[in-house]
Motif scaffolding. Structure first.
Motif, mmCIF file in Angstrom:
data_model
loop_
_atom_site.group_PDB
_atom_site.id
_atom_site.type_symbol
_atom_site.label_atom_id
_atom_site.label_comp_id
_atom_site.label_asym_id
_atom_site.label_seq_id
_atom_site.Cartn_x
_atom_site.Cartn_y
_atom_site.Cartn_z
ATOM 1 N N ILE A 39 39.996 18.183 17.336
ATOM 2 C CA ILE A 39 39.394 17.865 16.020
ATOM 3 C C ILE A 39 40.476 17.056 15.148
ATOM 4 O O ILE A 39 40.156 15.906 14.572
ATOM 5 C CB ILE A 39 38.675 18.996 15.093
ATOM 6 N N LEU A 40 41.657 17.518 14.907
ATOM 7 C CA LEU A 40 42.744 17.116 14.254
ATOM 8 C C LEU A 40 43.209 15.382 14.839
ATOM 9 O O LEU A 40 43.252 14.643 13.919
ATOM 10 C CB LEU A 40 43.843 17.810 14.116
ATOM 11 N N ASP A 41 43.109 15.614 16.014
ATOM 12 C CA ASP A 41 43.229 14.025 16.729
ATOM 13 C C ASP A 41 42.369 13.110 16.445
ATOM 14 O O ASP A 41 42.777 11.989 15.964
ATOM 15 C CB ASP A 41 43.536 14.239 18.214
ATOM 16 N N ALA A 42 41.120 13.652 16.305
ATOM 17 C CA ALA A 42 40.086 12.551 16.254
ATOM 18 C C ALA A 42 40.212 12.165 14.633
ATOM 19 O O ALA A 42 39.865 10.865 14.283
ATOM 20 C CB ALA A 42 38.772 13.278 16.578
ATOM 21 N N ALA A 43 40.232 13.371 14.104
ATOM 22 C CA ALA A 43 40.457 13.020 12.376
ATOM 23 C C ALA A 43 41.555 12.041 12.049
ATOM 24 O O ALA A 43 41.340 11.159 11.070
ATOM 25 C CB ALA A 43 40.413 14.429 11.508
ATOM 26 N N LEU A 44 42.513 12.260 12.629
ATOM 27 C CA LEU A 44 43.727 11.177 12.529
ATOM 28 C C LEU A 44 43.529 9.806 12.717
ATOM 29 O O LEU A 44 43.588 9.175 12.062
ATOM 30 C CB LEU A 44 44.898 11.793 13.165
ATOM 31 N N PHE B 136 40.850 8.779 10.088
ATOM 32 C CA PHE B 136 41.342 8.480 8.850
ATOM 33 C C PHE B 136 42.199 7.378 8.485
ATOM 34 O O PHE B 136 42.054 6.408 7.810
ATOM 35 C CB PHE B 136 42.089 9.762 8.216
ATOM 36 N N THR B 137 43.131 7.138 9.619
ATOM 37 C CA THR B 137 43.996 5.817 9.799
ATOM 38 C C THR B 137 43.522 4.752 9.896
ATOM 39 O O THR B 137 43.928 3.584 9.513
ATOM 40 C CB THR B 137 45.193 6.247 10.649
ATOM 41 N N ALA B 138 42.395 4.622 10.766
ATOM 42 C CA ALA B 138 41.710 3.573 11.149
ATOM 43 C C ALA B 138 40.880 2.882 9.737
ATOM 44 O O ALA B 138 40.505 1.853 9.654
ATOM 45 C CB ALA B 138 40.662 3.738 12.243
ATOM 46 N N ARG B 139 40.232 3.993 9.097
ATOM 47 C CA ARG B 139 39.469 3.631 7.885
ATOM 48 C C ARG B 139 40.148 4.044 6.711
ATOM 49 O O ARG B 139 41.129 3.340 6.238
ATOM 50 C CB ARG B 139 38.165 4.257 8.012
ATOM 51 N N PHE C 291 37.209 23.654 9.016
ATOM 52 C CA PHE C 291 37.854 22.887 7.979
ATOM 53 C C PHE C 291 37.156 23.163 6.540
ATOM 54 O O PHE C 291 37.897 22.835 5.622
ATOM 55 C CB PHE C 291 38.173 21.438 8.178
ATOM 56 N N GLY C 292 36.055 23.425 6.438
ATOM 57 C CA GLY C 292 35.202 23.835 5.300
ATOM 58 C C GLY C 292 34.887 22.592 4.615
ATOM 59 O O GLY C 292 33.841 22.657 3.570
ATOM 60 N N SER C 293 35.499 21.560 4.422
ATOM 61 C CA SER C 293 35.278 20.065 3.552
ATOM 62 C C SER C 293 36.090 18.974 4.261
ATOM 63 O O SER C 293 37.173 19.162 5.124
ATOM 64 C CB SER C 293 35.705 20.444 2.173
ATOM 65 N N LYS C 294 35.962 17.979 3.864
ATOM 66 C CA LYS C 294 36.382 16.681 4.392
ATOM 67 C C LYS C 294 37.988 16.783 3.727
ATOM 68 O O LYS C 294 38.924 16.418 4.477
ATOM 69 C CB LYS C 294 35.691 15.597 3.551
ATOM 70 N N ARG C 295 38.073 17.076 2.391
ATOM 71 C CA ARG C 295 39.531 17.000 1.938
ATOM 72 C C ARG C 295 40.178 18.105 2.713
ATOM 73 O O ARG C 295 41.335 17.922 2.800
ATOM 74 C CB ARG C 295 39.455 17.911 0.449
ATOM 75 N N GLY C 296 39.638 19.434 3.164
ATOM 76 C CA GLY C 296 40.595 20.353 3.801
ATOM 77 C C GLY C 296 40.902 19.873 5.277
ATOM 78 O O GLY C 296 41.993 20.101 5.745
ATOM 79 N N LEU C 297 40.123 19.032 5.880
ATOM 80 C CA LEU C 297 40.316 18.368 6.902
ATOM 81 C C LEU C 297 41.403 17.307 7.027
ATOM 82 O O LEU C 297 42.426 17.126 7.511
ATOM 83 C CB LEU C 297 39.070 17.690 7.753
ATOM 84 N N TYR C 298 41.250 16.404 5.686
ATOM 85 C CA TYR C 298 42.202 15.509 5.710
ATOM 86 C C TYR C 298 43.739 16.304 5.386
ATOM 87 O O TYR C 298 44.716 15.790 5.871
ATOM 88 C CB TYR C 298 41.917 14.600 4.216
ATOM 89 N N ALA D 230 44.614 18.990 6.328
ATOM 90 C CA ALA D 230 45.196 19.425 7.869
ATOM 91 C C ALA D 230 45.946 18.492 8.588
ATOM 92 O O ALA D 230 46.702 18.486 9.368
ATOM 93 C CB ALA D 230 44.174 20.121 8.500
ATOM 94 N N CYS D 231 45.180 17.382 8.533
ATOM 95 C CA CYS D 231 45.661 15.931 9.144
ATOM 96 C C CYS D 231 46.863 15.556 8.801
ATOM 97 O O CYS D 231 47.834 15.363 9.360
ATOM 98 C CB CYS D 231 44.685 14.675 8.861
ATOM 99 N N LEU D 232 47.240 15.661 7.322
ATOM 100 C CA LEU D 232 48.365 15.357 6.854
ATOM 101 C C LEU D 232 49.438 16.113 7.151
ATOM 102 O O LEU D 232 50.773 15.881 7.519
ATOM 103 C CB LEU D 232 48.292 15.344 5.190
ATOM 104 N N GLU D 233 49.199 17.492 7.319
ATOM 105 C CA GLU D 233 50.164 18.497 7.624
ATOM 106 C C GLU D 233 50.538 18.324 9.093
ATOM 107 O O GLU D 233 51.745 18.459 9.490
ATOM 108 C CB GLU D 233 49.582 19.901 7.432
#
Length: 194
Positions: free
Chosen positions: A1-6, A9-12, A37-44, A46-49
């Motif tokens: 999930i983190l790889d997909a979110a990264l 997020f970086t493409a858009r 992740f609970g929320s989009k912000r939480g996922l973002y 986690a991606c940053l970390e």
């Protein structure tokens, strides 16, 4: 999930990316994504970390290869080496800048995170000074901010499709080397991976 979110997020952008899009990219349902992740912000966040952990690990590996005196080169080579993968924290910072003014939690987190990256870079520069690399009269804290600024310049250049190219970044790296080490490099410095 983190790889997909990264990737998403970086493409858009933080604002433009949707959890539905991220879930599709990850091959999971949105409820599964929210369970983790609970929320989009939480996922973002986690991606940053995750992006930051990958960058630190890669810098430390490059320091092991080049030695601690080569700290500035390790930072530059690693950052530009990971640039094509678009998993660098500054890329994600830029993604969230348009939302941060209205999102106090996100703004606080980004402020702390930018400072954490700075502090790590300053530590790498101090280690280099201790090993006779960076000239003793250079201020590692001020120089670390220049590395943060340089990483943002790379993101801006990439977002605007090549404001700066390979030769520009190489020229910048050579000037930074001369300043930080207070000498000419023995061979031209290229921040790009060989």
């Amino acid at each position: 999930i983190l790889d997909a979110a990264l990737r998403v997020f970086t493409a858009r952008s933080y604002a433009g990316a949707t959890t539905a899009e991220i879930a599709r990219e990850a091959g999971v349902s949105e409820p599964i994504l929210y369970r983790h992740f609970g929320s989009k912000r939480g996922l973002y966040l986690a991606c940053l970390e995750e992006a930051w952990a990958r960058l630190r690990t890669a810098i430390e590996a490059k320091l092991d290869e080049l030695g601690p005196a080569a700290g500035p080169l390790a930072i530059a080579k690693t950052g530009l080496g990971l640039r094509d993968k678009r998993i660098l924290p500054p890329s994600l910072w830029v993604q969230a800048l348009s939302v941060a003014p209205e999102d106090a939690e996100l703004r606080r987190y980004l402020r702390r995170h930018v400072r954490e990256v700075h502090d790590y870079f300053a530590d790498v520069l101090r280690r280099s000074q201790k090993e006779g690399g960076v000239a003793p009269e250079r201020d590692p804290d001020a120089e670390a901010w220049l590395f943060v600024a340089g990483s943002l310049l790379v993101v801006v250049s990439d977002r605007l499709s090549g404001v700066l190219g390979h030769d520009d970044f190489t020229a910048i790296a050579n000037q930074r080397f001369r300043w930080l080490y207070d000498r000419e490099p023995e061979t031209p410095v290229s921040p790009f991976e060989d």
